[in-house]
Design a protein around this motif. Structure first.
Motif, PDB file in Angstrom:
ATOM      1  N   GLU A  90     -55.205   6.442 -11.784  1.00  0.00           N
ATOM      2  CA  GLU A  90     -53.996   5.632 -11.676  1.00  0.00           C
ATOM      3  C   GLU A  90     -54.229   4.381 -10.836  1.00  0.00           C
ATOM      4  OE1 GLU A  90     -49.285   6.132 -10.420  1.00  0.00           O
ATOM      5  OE2 GLU A  90     -50.747   7.669  -9.904  1.00  0.00           O
ATOM      6  N   LYS A  91     -54.941   4.504  -9.720  1.00  0.00           N
ATOM      7  CA  LYS A  91     -55.209   3.360  -8.839  1.00  0.00           C
ATOM      8  C   LYS A  91     -56.705   3.218  -8.618  1.00  0.00           C
ATOM      9  CE  LYS A  91     -50.815   3.667  -6.319  1.00  0.00           C
ATOM     10  NZ  LYS A  91     -50.173   3.827  -4.992  1.00  0.00           N
ATOM     11  N   ARG A 125     -46.690  14.739  -7.628  1.00  0.00           N
ATOM     12  CA  ARG A 125     -46.437  14.095  -6.345  1.00  0.00           C
ATOM     13  C   ARG A 125     -44.939  13.837  -6.195  1.00  0.00           C
ATOM     14  NH1 ARG A 125     -49.568   8.634  -4.798  1.00  0.00           N
ATOM     15  NH2 ARG A 125     -51.324  10.065  -5.237  1.00  0.00           N
ATOM     16  N   GLN A 127     -41.506  12.063  -5.363  1.00  0.00           N
ATOM     17  CA  GLN A 127     -41.100  10.670  -5.517  1.00  0.00           C
ATOM     18  C   GLN A 127     -40.991  10.000  -4.149  1.00  0.00           C
ATOM     19  OE1 GLN A 127     -37.500  10.227  -7.728  1.00  0.00           O
ATOM     20  NE2 GLN A 127     -37.690   8.012  -7.943  1.00  0.00           N
ATOM     21  N   GLY A 128     -41.618   8.848  -4.007  1.00  0.00           N
ATOM     22  CA  GLY A 128     -41.590   8.113  -2.745  1.00  0.00           C
ATOM     23  C   GLY A 128     -42.828   8.322  -1.897  1.00  0.00           C
ATOM     24  N   ASP A 129     -43.643   9.344  -2.208  1.00  0.00           N
ATOM     25  CA  ASP A 129     -44.856   9.578  -1.422  1.00  0.00           C
ATOM     26  C   ASP A 129     -45.898   8.508  -1.752  1.00  0.00           C
ATOM     27  OD1 ASP A 129     -43.665  11.758  -0.381  1.00  0.00           O
ATOM     28  OD2 ASP A 129     -44.867  13.259  -1.447  1.00  0.00           O
ATOM     29  N   GLU A 130     -46.401   7.849  -0.717  1.00  0.00           N
ATOM     30  CA  GLU A 130     -47.403   6.818  -0.904  1.00  0.00           C
ATOM     31  C   GLU A 130     -48.809   7.392  -0.928  1.00  0.00           C
ATOM     32  OE1 GLU A 130     -46.974   3.678  -1.582  1.00  0.00           O
ATOM     33  OE2 GLU A 130     -44.784   3.754  -1.501  1.00  0.00           O
ATOM     34  N   GLU A 131     -49.071   8.352  -0.072  1.00  0.00           N
ATOM     35  CA  GLU A 131     -50.394   8.941   0.039  1.00  0.00           C
ATOM     36  C   GLU A 131     -50.462  10.257  -0.722  1.00  0.00           C
ATOM     37  OE1 GLU A 131     -52.957   7.521   1.426  1.00  0.00           O
ATOM     38  OE2 GLU A 131     -51.793   5.763   2.049  1.00  0.00           O
ATOM     39  N   THR A 137     -53.721  15.088  -5.950  1.00  0.00           N
ATOM     40  CA  THR A 137     -54.542  13.885  -6.141  1.00  0.00           C
ATOM     41  C   THR A 137     -56.023  14.218  -6.151  1.00  0.00           C
ATOM     42  OG1 THR A 137     -52.871  12.540  -5.011  1.00  0.00           O
ATOM     43  CG2 THR A 137     -55.066  11.578  -5.249  1.00  0.00           C
TER      44      THR A 137
END
Length: 295
Positions: A90-91, A125, A127-131, A137
């Motif tokens: 994804e990133k 994950r 919703q709102g979790d950045e890490e 992951t």
């Protein structure tokens, strides 16, 4: 009797003609046909419904789903294509890229590589979790350098000879594309005996293995050997002497599914996961119906 045969054909077969297709829409709903009980009945559905696995080789699976409507078959196909979860890149954080491939193209290509990680072992994950965490992951690091081959001829311009590098096939061993499709079971009927030269001509109008020629009392006689193999090119309608001797149709409620996995999960597991998702959708719909107040 003729009217009954026409009604049965309209209910059970999609007929392919020379210039069009008949009986495309489903018509067996309650009250549409006199003398037929088309009201929904779970017992009758369970008796008629079946799934037959025809072939499973590696990442490919072919099976028949019989006794369902086109809407259910298409919903199942769309779930296979879009709603069975998988793991994917994804990133991509690029720290140093000196190749001729732009960062955006490289990130896109990385996203197409199938990751052999069972998604059922991970959680979504929040919703709102950045890490990300180890339960939702996967993290990879790509550090590779292309070095020149000192043994290559000086006049060579072939990159495969000039450089030692790593090709996509060395690590992306599975196709990045998965397919899920279905088609209706072909039904081919010979309306009268077709013999000798006409039989040989008829055989050439269909895919190999569909029409078989038998020797009966010294005559070559055509018969339908395996209609399933046909792709329905409708080549037979180009021959005036043959087009009125054959009926081409498809069985309305018999679907032939072909599922090809990218290698992340076996195709039979993908099918079972899609069934679970479809069952979950049905249950949510029933729960919504139960929550609506009745007047």
């Amino acid at each position: 009797m003729a009217a009954q045969r026409r009604t049965a054909e309209m209910r059970d077969r999609v007929v392919l003609g020379e210039f069009g297709v008949r009986n495309v829409h489903t018509t067996d709903f309650p009250g549409n046909y006199s003398g037929y009980d088309d009201a929904w009945d779970q017992r009758r559905f369970e008796e008629a419904f079946r799934v037959d696995v025809i072939r499973q080789e590696g990442d490919a699976l072919e099976f028949d789903m019989v006794g369902i409507d086109a809407a259910i078959a298409n919903a199942f196909r769309r779930i296979l294509l879009a709603e069975v979860p998988t793991m994917a890149v994804e990133k991509v954080f690029v720290y140093n890229n000196t190749s001729i491939v732009q960062d955006e193209i490289l990130a896109h290509r990385l996203g197409l590589i199938p990751i052999r990680a069972d998604p059922r072992l991970f959680e979504y994950r929040n919703q709102g979790d950045e890490e990300g965490t180890e339960i939702d992951t996967l993290q990879f690091q790509l550090k590779i350098k292309c070095s020149r081959n000192s043994q290559a001829a000086k006049e060579s311009s072939d990159p495969d000879e000039l450089y030692f590098n790593h090709k996509g096939k060395d690590h992306a061993k599975f196709s990045p594309v998965a397919t899920a499709s279905y088609r209706l079971l072909p039904d081919i009927t010979l309306l009268q005996p077709i013999e000798d030269e006409a039989a040989e001509m008829l055989q050439k109008c269909f895919s190999p293995g569909v029409i078989e020629i038998q020797n009966i009392k010294g005559k070559k006689v055509a018969r339908v050997a395996n209609a399933r193999l046909d792709t329905f090119s409708r080549e037979v309608f180009r021959h005036e002497s043959l087009k009125n001797l054959v009926r081409l149709a498809r069985v309305r409620n018999h679907y032939i599914f072909s599922v090809e996995s990218t290698g992340i999960l076996p195709p039979d597991v993908l099918v079972s996961e899609a069934i679970k998702i479809l069952m979950g959708k049905c249950q949510r719909f029933l729960n919504e119906l139960d929550s609506v107040p009745m007047e």
